[in-house]
Design a protein around this motif. Structure first.
Motif, short mmCIF file in Angstrom:
data_model
loop_
_atom_site.label_atom_id
_atom_site.label_comp_id
_atom_site.label_asym_id
_atom_site.label_seq_id
_atom_site.Cartn_x
_atom_site.Cartn_y
_atom_site.Cartn_z
N SER A 67 0.82 -1.21 0.00
CA SER A 67 0.00 0.00 0.00
C SER A 67 0.85 1.26 0.00
N ASP A 68 2.02 1.24 0.66
CA ASP A 68 2.89 2.41 0.68
C ASP A 68 3.40 2.73 -0.72
N LEU A 69 3.76 1.70 -1.45
CA LEU A 69 4.23 1.89 -2.83
C LEU A 69 3.10 2.44 -3.70
N LYS A 130 5.48 -5.90 -11.40
CA LYS A 130 6.84 -6.43 -11.31
C LYS A 130 7.81 -5.57 -10.48
N PRO A 131 7.42 -5.15 -9.27
CA PRO A 131 8.40 -4.45 -8.44
C PRO A 131 9.48 -5.43 -8.00
N LYS A 132 10.74 -5.01 -8.09
CA LYS A 132 11.84 -5.92 -7.78
C LYS A 132 13.04 -5.15 -7.25
N HIS A 133 13.66 -5.69 -6.21
CA HIS A 133 14.88 -5.10 -5.65
C HIS A 133 15.96 -6.17 -5.66
N SER A 140 23.45 -2.93 -6.96
CA SER A 140 22.06 -3.00 -6.50
C SER A 140 21.16 -2.33 -7.52
N GLU A 141 19.98 -2.90 -7.71
CA GLU A 141 19.03 -2.36 -8.68
C GLU A 141 17.62 -2.39 -8.13
N ILE A 142 16.86 -1.33 -8.43
CA ILE A 142 15.43 -1.29 -8.14
C ILE A 142 14.69 -1.19 -9.47
N LYS A 143 13.72 -2.06 -9.66
CA LYS A 143 12.94 -2.09 -10.89
C LYS A 143 11.46 -1.96 -10.53
N LEU A 144 10.77 -1.10 -11.24
CA LEU A 144 9.36 -0.85 -10.94
C LEU A 144 8.60 -0.63 -12.23
N GLY A 145 7.47 -1.31 -12.37
CA GLY A 145 6.63 -1.17 -13.55
C GLY A 145 5.26 -0.61 -13.19
N LEU A 146 4.60 -0.03 -14.17
CA LEU A 146 3.28 0.56 -13.93
C LEU A 146 2.44 0.48 -15.19
N GLU A 147 1.16 0.16 -15.01
CA GLU A 147 0.19 0.22 -16.09
C GLU A 147 -0.95 1.14 -15.66
N VAL A 148 -1.31 2.09 -16.50
CA VAL A 148 -2.40 3.02 -16.19
C VAL A 148 -3.45 2.93 -17.29
N ARG A 149 -4.72 3.11 -16.89
CA ARG A 149 -5.83 3.07 -17.85
C ARG A 149 -6.82 4.17 -17.51
N LEU A 150 -7.17 4.94 -18.51
CA LEU A 150 -8.12 6.04 -18.36
C LEU A 150 -9.42 5.68 -19.07
N PHE A 151 -10.55 5.77 -18.36
CA PHE A 151 -11.85 5.39 -18.91
C PHE A 151 -12.80 6.59 -18.91
N SER A 163 1.93 1.52 -20.43
CA SER A 163 2.70 0.68 -19.51
C SER A 163 4.18 0.90 -19.72
N HIS A 164 4.92 0.72 -18.65
CA HIS A 164 6.37 0.97 -18.71
C HIS A 164 7.04 0.38 -17.47
N ILE A 165 8.33 0.08 -17.60
CA ILE A 165 9.14 -0.35 -16.46
C ILE A 165 10.36 0.56 -16.37
N VAL A 166 10.66 1.01 -15.16
CA VAL A 166 11.84 1.83 -14.91
C VAL A 166 12.78 1.05 -13.99
N SER A 167 14.07 1.11 -14.28
CA SER A 167 15.06 0.51 -13.40
C SER A 167 16.15 1.52 -13.09
N ARG A 168 16.66 1.46 -11.88
CA ARG A 168 17.77 2.32 -11.48
C ARG A 168 18.73 1.50 -10.64
N SER A 169 20.03 1.74 -10.82
CA SER A 169 21.02 0.92 -10.12
C SER A 169 22.23 1.75 -9.71
#
Length: 215
Positions: A67-69, A130-133, A140-151, A163-169
Motif C-alpha cells: 500500500s505504501d508503494l 513487477k516491483p523488484k529489488h 544494487s538495482e530497483i525495478k518498478l513497472g506501472l500500467e495506467v488506464r483512463l476510462f 505501460s512501462h518499467i523503470v530501473s535504477r542501479s
C-alpha cells in the motif's frame, strides 16, 4: 546451462546501461506488453482526441501487496495529471468524498457511480507491476513497472492506456580491491535509501504521462 552469479552480475550491469526512452503506439486496446527496454507502450483512443475529459478521478488498485508503494505512485500520478486536466480527484480528497456519500471504492459499480456523483467525466485506474529489488553486494538495482488506464465515465470506453518499467542501479564491477570496496559501499547506500523508490516512481509516471496529450 545455468548462469553463474558472476555472469549474472555482469549481464545485469551491462543491461542497465543508459538509453533513450522510446514511445510505441498501439492501434487497438489489446494487452500492452511490458518491455525490459526503455520503451513506453501506449494506446490513445480517437474518443479522447475528439473530446478530452476535463476531470479525472484516480482510483487505487483493487488489490495491492504494498500500500505504501501504491500511495507513492498515486501521489506522482495526481501531481502529473493536474498538469493535464482541469480537475483531478484522488488521495484523501477522494476518500473523504466517497465516505461522505457512502461509496465503496473497492466496487467497480460504486466507482462509476462515485465519478458520476462528483460530475467527473473520466476515471483512471493503475496497477504496479513487477516491483523488484536486486542486491548483489557490489551492485544494487530497483525495478518498478506501472500500467495506467483512463476510462470515460458514462460508458467505460477506454480513452488511454500505457505501460512501462523503470530501473535504477548503483555500484558496478572493478578488478581492484579499492574499486570493489567503493562499488560495495555505493550499492549498499543505494539499497538502503528509503527515498529511492519515490524517485523511481516519479520517473516512471513522468515517462508514462509524456504519452498523454494536455487538454
Amino acid at each position: 546451462m545455468r548462469m553463474s552469479k558472476c555472469s549474472l552480475l555482469i549481464f545485469l550491469v551491462l543491461a542497465s546501461g543508459c538509453s533513450r526512452t522510446e514511445y510505441k503506439s498501439y492501434g487497438g486496446v489489446e494487452k500492452l506488453p511490458v518491455s525490459l527496454s526503455r520503451t513506453v507502450h501506449f494506446y490513445l483512443s480517437p474518443e479522447f482526441e475528439e473530446a478530452p475529459p476535463k476531470c479525472v478521478v484516480v482510483f487505487q488498485p483493487y488489490k495491492t501487496d504494498n500500500s505504501d508503494l501504491s500511495k507513492s505512485v498515486e501521489k506522482s500520478l495526481i501531481r502529473h495529471l493536474s498538469e493535464k486536466f482541469s480537475s483531478v480527484v484522488g488521495g484523501k480528497l477522494r476518500d473523504h468524498r466517497a465516505a461522505y456519500y457512502s461509496f465503496d471504492l473497492k466496487s467497480s459499480i460504486d466507482r462509476l457511480n462515485f465519478a458520476k456523483s462528483i460530475k467527473c467525466e473520466s476515471f483512471l485506474e493503475f496497477q504496479v507491476i513487477k516491483p523488484k529489488h536486486t542486491y548483489l553486494l557490489v551492485w544494487s538495482e530497483i525495478k518498478l513497472g506501472l500500467e495506467v488506464r483512463l476510462f470515460r465515465q458514462h460508458d467505460s470506453v477506454q480513452l488511454w492506456r500505457a505501460s512501462h518499467i523503470v530501473s535504477r542501479s548503483d555500484g558496478g564491477l572493478s578488478l581492484s580491491l579499492f574499486g570493489f570496496a567503493v562499488n560495495a559501499y555505493e550499492a549498499n547506500v543505494f539499497s538502503a535509501d528509503a527515498e529511492i523508490i519515490e524517485s523511481v516512481s516519479e520517473d516512471l509516471v513522468r515517462r508514462l504521462m509524456a504519452s498523454l496529450p494536455s487538454n
